[in-house]
Design a protein around this motif. Structure first.
Motif, short mmCIF file in Angstrom:
data_model
loop_
_atom_site.label_atom_id
_atom_site.label_comp_id
_atom_site.label_asym_id
_atom_site.label_seq_id
_atom_site.Cartn_x
_atom_site.Cartn_y
_atom_site.Cartn_z
N UNK A 47 0.80 -1.23 0.00
CA UNK A 47 0.00 0.00 0.00
C UNK A 47 0.84 1.28 0.00
N UNK A 48 1.91 1.33 0.81
CA UNK A 48 2.71 2.56 0.83
C UNK A 48 3.64 2.65 -0.38
N UNK A 49 4.06 1.50 -0.92
CA UNK A 49 4.80 1.55 -2.18
C UNK A 49 3.92 2.14 -3.27
N UNK A 50 2.66 1.78 -3.26
CA UNK A 50 1.73 2.28 -4.27
C UNK A 50 1.51 3.78 -4.13
N UNK A 51 1.27 4.27 -2.91
CA UNK A 51 1.05 5.71 -2.75
C UNK A 51 2.31 6.50 -3.07
N UNK A 52 3.47 5.98 -2.70
CA UNK A 52 4.72 6.69 -3.02
C UNK A 52 4.93 6.78 -4.52
N UNK A 53 4.65 5.68 -5.24
CA UNK A 53 4.83 5.67 -6.69
C UNK A 53 3.82 6.57 -7.38
N UNK A 54 2.57 6.50 -6.94
CA UNK A 54 1.53 7.31 -7.57
C UNK A 54 1.77 8.80 -7.32
N UNK A 55 2.16 9.15 -6.10
CA UNK A 55 2.37 10.56 -5.81
C UNK A 55 3.60 11.11 -6.52
N UNK A 56 4.61 10.27 -6.78
CA UNK A 56 5.73 10.74 -7.60
C UNK A 56 5.29 10.98 -9.04
N UNK A 57 4.41 10.15 -9.56
CA UNK A 57 3.87 10.41 -10.89
C UNK A 57 3.19 11.79 -10.93
N UNK A 58 2.43 12.09 -9.89
CA UNK A 58 1.77 13.40 -9.83
C UNK A 58 2.78 14.54 -9.77
N UNK A 59 3.84 14.34 -8.98
CA UNK A 59 4.88 15.36 -8.91
C UNK A 59 5.59 15.52 -10.24
N UNK A 60 5.85 14.40 -10.92
CA UNK A 60 6.51 14.46 -12.21
C UNK A 60 5.66 15.18 -13.24
N UNK A 81 2.76 -4.11 -9.67
CA UNK A 81 1.40 -4.62 -9.83
C UNK A 81 0.44 -3.88 -8.90
N UNK A 82 0.93 -3.45 -7.74
CA UNK A 82 0.10 -2.64 -6.86
C UNK A 82 -0.24 -1.29 -7.47
N UNK A 83 0.76 -0.64 -8.08
CA UNK A 83 0.52 0.63 -8.75
C UNK A 83 -0.42 0.45 -9.94
N UNK A 84 -0.19 -0.60 -10.72
CA UNK A 84 -1.04 -0.84 -11.89
C UNK A 84 -2.50 -1.02 -11.47
N UNK A 85 -2.72 -1.75 -10.39
CA UNK A 85 -4.08 -1.94 -9.89
C UNK A 85 -4.72 -0.60 -9.52
N UNK A 86 -3.95 0.27 -8.87
CA UNK A 86 -4.47 1.58 -8.49
C UNK A 86 -4.81 2.42 -9.72
#
Length: 405
Positions: free
Chosen positions: A167-180, A208-213
């Motif tokens: 879950x936290x790997x997913x939020x960290x990855x998603x929020x970096x996409x937003x920052x990028x 796979x967690x990020x992809x699901x999100x």
């Protein structure tokens, strides 16, 4: 999931980069920022510029990565951005953004989530060596915007790293996409909304967690464009834990200790270290400052010498909060339906990730009517490990595939 045993300097967060103290944890964590603040940029640090494609090729070759997809020079940046911790509280994290020096203005985006590291300076945005940045350089030089989160507690992020916490790997990855996405126009670029998702080892399940999100519409802008994780541990309970004691030291005891310490911080799976560890001082090894050689010096060579009877029972027959956390980790391929191309990249000779991980994931997708192909990237041995070689070969293969989409 590999713990590198090369020497790495022990560096405290405040000394990592100019201005690091200004983004220390307490001031940010106490903010009651709205959800809309997630992904907002706190700081940007230009890193290295590899001016020509020849410069990129030399950097990749020196790190052992393939150079067949090199097309452009690359600019790299470290972004510090707002995100949330495993409890949903505001915090910050850092990550690497790599952009091609040429090509289209609107860039397709690749998210790459990295494998196991224990020292925070080994995260991609710290650029301590070519291994950490090799995949991002590969994708950026091929013409993509490459986005590589450090994860919570790595790079310039405060606190210990919540290892294998999807879950936290997913939020960290998603929020970096937003920052990028916020950052890209400063360089004359914009990011396409479809994200090509990949990652290696620990980063396989993070991918796979990020992809699901993304597929579930968690973000208003980004959507899943394709998924190609590499050597992911999708079935840790049935495929990794039964063989973890057979791995070479300190990988065997290192993985086991890292997992138990990290998940105890998150889920309280033991009351005190002596409940599960025969050796004193294990928890201190996973503070983000120690490195692989410290594990080799401190950890015993076998699980029998590392774990108490209670600790061994927990690994052999997970129960309670530990079993519940495993169920969350092992569910990244289940319960959702990708509407984008999916490949699962493996190395047939991988000494750490057995084929069952990938066939389990493939079967879960098949149950939802999704055909996920399994691609064997070959058995390259790098630094004595076919698992590490899977990252090199899988990155090259995935970059080629992404370019065809």
């Amino acid at each position: 999931m590999t713990i590198r045993t090369r020497t790495t300097a022990a560096v405290a967060v405040g000394a990592l980069a100019a201005g690091a103290v200004a983004i220390a944890a307490p001031a940010v964590a106490e903010d009651k920022q709205p959800d809309g603040e997630r992904g907002r940029i706190v700081a940007v640090q230009p890193l290295r510029t590899l001016t020509t494609k020849q410069d990129v090729a030399r950097e990749l070759a020196a790190a052992g990565f393939k150079t067949g997809e090199v097309r452009y020079g690359v600019d790299t940046y470290q972004l510090v951005y707002r995100t949330v911790d495993p409890a949903g509280r505001p915090t910050v994290a850092s990550g690497l953004v790599a952009l091609p020096r040429g090509g289209a203005r609107e860039l397709r985006t690749v998210s790459y989530t990295h494998g196991t590291e224990i020292n925070r300076t080994d995260a991609p945005s710290m650029w301590r060596d070519g291994w950490a940045v090799g995949p991002a350089l590969t994708y950026a030089s091929a013409g993509f915007a490459a986005v590589a989160p450090d994860y919570l507690g790595m790079g310039l992020g405060p606190g210990p790293h919540p290892y294998l916490d999807v879950p936290s790997e997913t939020t960290a990855a998603l929020d970096l996409l937003r920052a990028a996405r916020e950052f890209a126009p400063r360089t004359g670029h914009k990011l396409d909304r479809k994200v090509l998702v990949t990652g290696f080892s620990q980063g396989g399940t993070a991918a796979t967690g990020l992809a699901r999100a993304l597929a579930g519409g968690t973000d208003e802008w980004f959507r899943l464009g394709a998924l190609s994780p590499i050597a992911g541990a999708y079935d840790a309970r049935r495929e990794l834990l039964p063989i973890i004691g057979d791995l070479e030291p300190p990988i065997n005891t290192g993985y086991t200790a890292y997992l138990l310490v990290s998940w105890n911080r998150l889920h309280h799976i033991y009351d005190q270290p002596s409940d599960v560890f025969e050796v004193d001082g294990i928890e201190q090894l996973f503070d983000g400052v120690h490195a692989g050689p410290d594990l080799a010096d401190k950890l015993p060579p076998t699980l029998d010498l590392l774990l108490t009877d209670e600790g061994e029972a927990l690994i052999d027959n997970p129960t309670g909060p530990f079993a519940a956390a495993l169920a969350v980790h092992d569910a990244t391929c289940t319960g959702w339906t990708p509407r984008a191309p999916v490949r699962l990249v493996v190395s047939g000779g991988d000494e750490q990730i057995r084929p069952g991980h990938t066939t389990t994931c493939q079967a879960a997708f098949a149950a939802r009517g999704v055909r996920a192909s399994i691609v064997d990237a070959g058995d390259l041995v790098f630094n004595g490990s076919t698992h590490l070689g899977a990252n090199i070969m899988g990155t090259a293969d995935t970059a080629r595939w992404f370019r065809t989409l």
